[in-house]
Design a protein around this motif. Structure first.
Motif, mmCIF file in Angstrom:
data_model
loop_
_atom_site.group_PDB
_atom_site.id
_atom_site.type_symbol
_atom_site.label_atom_id
_atom_site.label_comp_id
_atom_site.label_asym_id
_atom_site.label_seq_id
_atom_site.Cartn_x
_atom_site.Cartn_y
_atom_site.Cartn_z
ATOM 1 N N GLU A 1 -17.761 32.356 14.996
ATOM 2 C CA GLU A 1 -17.794 31.038 15.631
ATOM 3 C C GLU A 1 -17.028 30.007 14.795
ATOM 4 O O GLU A 1 -16.979 30.107 13.569
ATOM 5 N N PRO A 2 -16.435 29.010 15.465
ATOM 6 C CA PRO A 2 -15.770 27.936 14.710
ATOM 7 C C PRO A 2 -16.727 27.259 13.750
ATOM 8 O O PRO A 2 -17.925 27.148 14.026
ATOM 9 N N TRP A 3 -16.187 26.808 12.621
ATOM 10 C CA TRP A 3 -17.020 26.094 11.662
ATOM 11 C C TRP A 3 -17.277 24.682 12.176
ATOM 12 O O TRP A 3 -16.340 23.964 12.540
ATOM 13 N N LEU A 4 -18.544 24.295 12.191
ATOM 14 C CA LEU A 4 -18.929 22.960 12.630
ATOM 15 C C LEU A 4 -19.233 22.129 11.390
ATOM 16 O O LEU A 4 -20.228 22.355 10.717
ATOM 17 N N LEU A 5 -18.331 21.170 11.131
ATOM 18 C CA LEU A 5 -18.339 20.472 9.851
ATOM 19 C C LEU A 5 -18.612 18.979 9.992
ATOM 20 O O LEU A 5 -18.451 18.233 9.035
ATOM 21 N N GLU A 6 -19.009 18.558 11.189
ATOM 22 C CA GLU A 6 -19.300 17.154 11.396
ATOM 23 C C GLU A 6 -20.708 16.831 10.868
ATOM 24 O O GLU A 6 -21.371 17.668 10.294
ATOM 25 N N SER A 7 -21.149 15.602 11.126
ATOM 26 C CA SER A 7 -22.432 15.169 10.573
ATOM 27 C C SER A 7 -23.585 15.972 11.175
ATOM 28 O O SER A 7 -23.485 16.507 12.278
ATOM 29 N N SER A 8 -24.690 16.028 10.448
ATOM 30 C CA SER A 8 -25.818 16.864 10.882
ATOM 31 C C SER A 8 -26.409 16.376 12.204
ATOM 32 O O SER A 8 -26.843 17.191 13.026
ATOM 33 N N ASP A 9 -26.433 15.031 12.426
ATOM 34 C CA ASP A 9 -26.991 14.551 13.689
ATOM 35 C C ASP A 9 -26.085 14.897 14.868
ATOM 36 O O ASP A 9 -26.549 15.228 15.962
ATOM 37 N N GLN A 10 -24.762 14.860 14.653
ATOM 38 C CA GLN A 10 -23.840 15.279 15.717
ATOM 39 C C GLN A 10 -23.961 16.771 15.980
ATOM 40 O O GLN A 10 -23.906 17.209 17.138
ATOM 41 N N MET A 11 -24.133 17.557 14.911
ATOM 42 C CA MET A 11 -24.285 18.999 15.100
ATOM 43 C C MET A 11 -25.576 19.328 15.839
ATOM 44 O O MET A 11 -25.618 20.234 16.670
#
Length: 570
Positions: A310-320
């Motif tokens: 899966e793509p790495w999700l590197l945004e803020s924890s609340d957005q994730m």
């Protein structure tokens, strides 16, 4: 110096000839040479733990593509400083001969950097014979992906070359594919560089690279992401968006990754640091600290960034958290009766595309074409272009004997059309466009989306025009397209695209089909009638705030979730 162009067991004449072709290439761009600023080099070495207070002379470091020595020369300075402090009376050859292995393919670059290494060692007080002997042990001229390597390494650091597959000679690319499982789809050459570098890490060893971030989210990076997720720990990610990390401009954004051979854990993340020595020194301390300070910090820590392919999700924890909730609660865009596609690629636009009225072919052999410039205002303003359609409705190409005007038109441009790769592969079909043209698509209402934009740019087209290949389109059997337009214009869609796509220079996102298909959306039957009208009216007015208000209701976003998107929709 050693010459390790390729292991003798694989020294086929074609592969050797291809290697020599690359090794003699004088153009820096075509051989993927991009040079890193000293402040950034020191930052990466600090993050990797290659620091002067460590017994570096007892460690082994690999530099897989040393180029002009941007990494190599600072590495040698740190190595000598650590060695002198601990072993002032030591033997340079005995103590340091195995400390570095550095590889470079390009002949001229190798020679100039070899000379720079010898000069540095002499400057550091070594006699000429010792300096030359160390350089001979450390440096080898050859292809890192094929050259033999002995043993494991505690550190692998550098800036791997960025070369598209099309620039690699076919015999050499075939050799790479036979060796490296991560060369998938249209992967650039830095992908197998990372794979091999990881493969030679010792237990607890660390890789520190700066390179394009595309593999972290794009399809071709899937196998490499799986490898990292299964066997390594992504310790640090530093987004280098809009930072002058290199001595020249680059189109795709680079990122710094620190990956170690140890059990997976949390990832420390920082964004867009200022490129000055003091800032980067302080940031490196924070990124490597045993625990993060509770006070406001430019460093965040996220769990489970890596997740198989899966793509790495590197945004803020609340957005994730919001992304994960929407993915759990709603189906994907193409699961609710929508279709995402891309417009026609002809391979020879100058021949197949022109003023619609002036295209001298039978009327049923041309279609009005919508291009990016036609929708710049947010509405379709057709500039009168058209595209030749060589396909029969029943399938296959039309018989040119039945279309004398089309035949004359194509024959007048035969050299240009027949010279394309697709025409040379199938000479009998020399006059086909790369993509099949289906006239019924022109007649369908659709939403048009340019590939690269800073914000979502979604335009309604009522069913008269055929899209060009720089435009993606969305059609739907169920959803009202105006209501869908509001969703695609919203902050929720931008979050999906920003999360899964790679950013381009200037902050632009790629609104490509693979990212649009990631968008989650309710089924049309589940949308109440008043909300249907609210969505459609907001899109028709192109009122972005109204689009967000309606879409936030559509997804049932909480106040906290709205805040994570940068607004509350009120």
């Amino acid at each position: 110096m050693t010459l390790d162009l390729i292991s003798p067991a694989f020294a086929s004449p074609k592969v050797q000839a291809a290697l020599e072709q690359l090794a003699l290439n004088a153009e820096a761009d075509s051989r993927g040479a991009v040079f890193t600023r000293r402040e950034v080099v020191d930052f990466i070495l600090d993050l990797a733990g290659y620091q002067e207070d460590q017994p570096l002379y007892e460690r082994r470091l690999l530099e897989p593509s040393f180029g002009g020595g941007d990494f190599l020369l600072p590495i040698i300075e740190r190595l000598l400083s650590a060695w002198r402090a601990a072993r002032p009376n030591g033997s340079p050859l005995d103590d340091l001969g195995g400390a570095i292995r550095a590889v470079e393919l390009h002949h001229e670059t190798f020679r100039s950097t070899y000379a720079a290494v010898v000069a540095l060692l002499k400057c550091e007080g070594m006699v000429a014979n010792t300096a030359t002997a160390l350089a001979d042990r450390w440096l080898s001229q050859g292809d890192f992906l094929l050259a033999p390597l002995e043993g494991e390494f505690d550190f692998v650091v550098g800036n791997p070359p960025y070369i598209r597959q099309e620039l690699i000679p076919a015999p050499l690319l075939a050799e790479y594919r036979s060796r490296y499982q991560t060369i998938y789809d249209r992967a650039d050459i830095y992908i197998p560089f990372i794979e091999r570098s990881l493969s030679v890490l010792s237990d607890g060893g660390t890789l520190g690279f700066i390179c394009a971030d595309r593999w972290m989210k794009n399809r071709y990076g899937g196998p490499l992401r799986s490898l990292v997720a299964e066997q390594f720990h992504l310790k640090v990610y530093v987004d280098m968006v809009d930072t002058p990390a290199f001595h020249s401009d680059v189109i795709a954004y680079p990122a710094i990754t620190i990956i170690s051979r140890e059990a997976p854990g949390a990832t420390r993340i920082a964004h867009r640091p200022a490129i000055d020595r003091a800032t980067l020194f302080t940031l490196a301390d924070l990124l490597c600290a045993p625990t993060l300070p509770k006070a406001t910090s430019p460093v965040r820590e996220l769990l489970k960034v890596t997740n198989g392919a899966e793509p790495w999700l590197l945004e803020s924890s609340d957005q994730m958290a919001l992304i994960r909730r929407l993915e759990d609660c709603f189906p994907a865009l193409e699961g609710v009766g929508c279709k995402v596609g891309i417009g026609v690629a002809t391979g020879a636009d100058k021949a197949f595309i022109g003023d619609f009225d002036a295209l001298d072919v039978e009327l049923d052999r041309k279609l009005p074409l919508v291009m990016t410039k036609d929708i710049m205002s947010g509405e379709v303003k057709w500039r009168g272009q058209g595209v030749i359609n060589p396909f029969a409705e029943a399938g296959g190409l039309v018989d040119l004997d039945e279309y004398p005007r089309l035949w004359r038109y194509l024959e007048a441009r035969r050299d240009l059309i027949a010279g394309r790769h697709c025409a040379q592969k199938a000479p009998a079909n020399w006059y086909r466009t790369i993509d099949r043209i289906t006239p019924t698509l022109a007649a369908r209402p659709k939403l048009l989306i340019p590939d690269i934009k800073g914000e979502a740019h979604v335009v309604f087209e009522g069913g008269k025009l055929y899209p060009h290949h720089n435009l993606y389109y969305v059609t739907s059997n169920d959803w009202d397209l105006r209501a869908l337009q509001a969703v695609l214009l919203s902050a929720v869609t931008r979050l999906f695209v920003a999360t899964y796509s790679t950013k381009m220079r200037g902050g632009f996102l790629r609104f490509q089909a693979q990212y649009l298909r990631r968008i989650r959306i309710p089924r049309w039957a589940d949308v109440p009638e008043p909300l249907r009208r609210e969505l459609a009216e907001a899109a028709i007015k192109r009122d972005m705030q109204a689009c967000n208000q309606a879409v936030f209701k559509l997804y049932g976003l909480s106040h906290e979730e709205r805040s994570a998107l940068g607004g509350n929709g009120e």
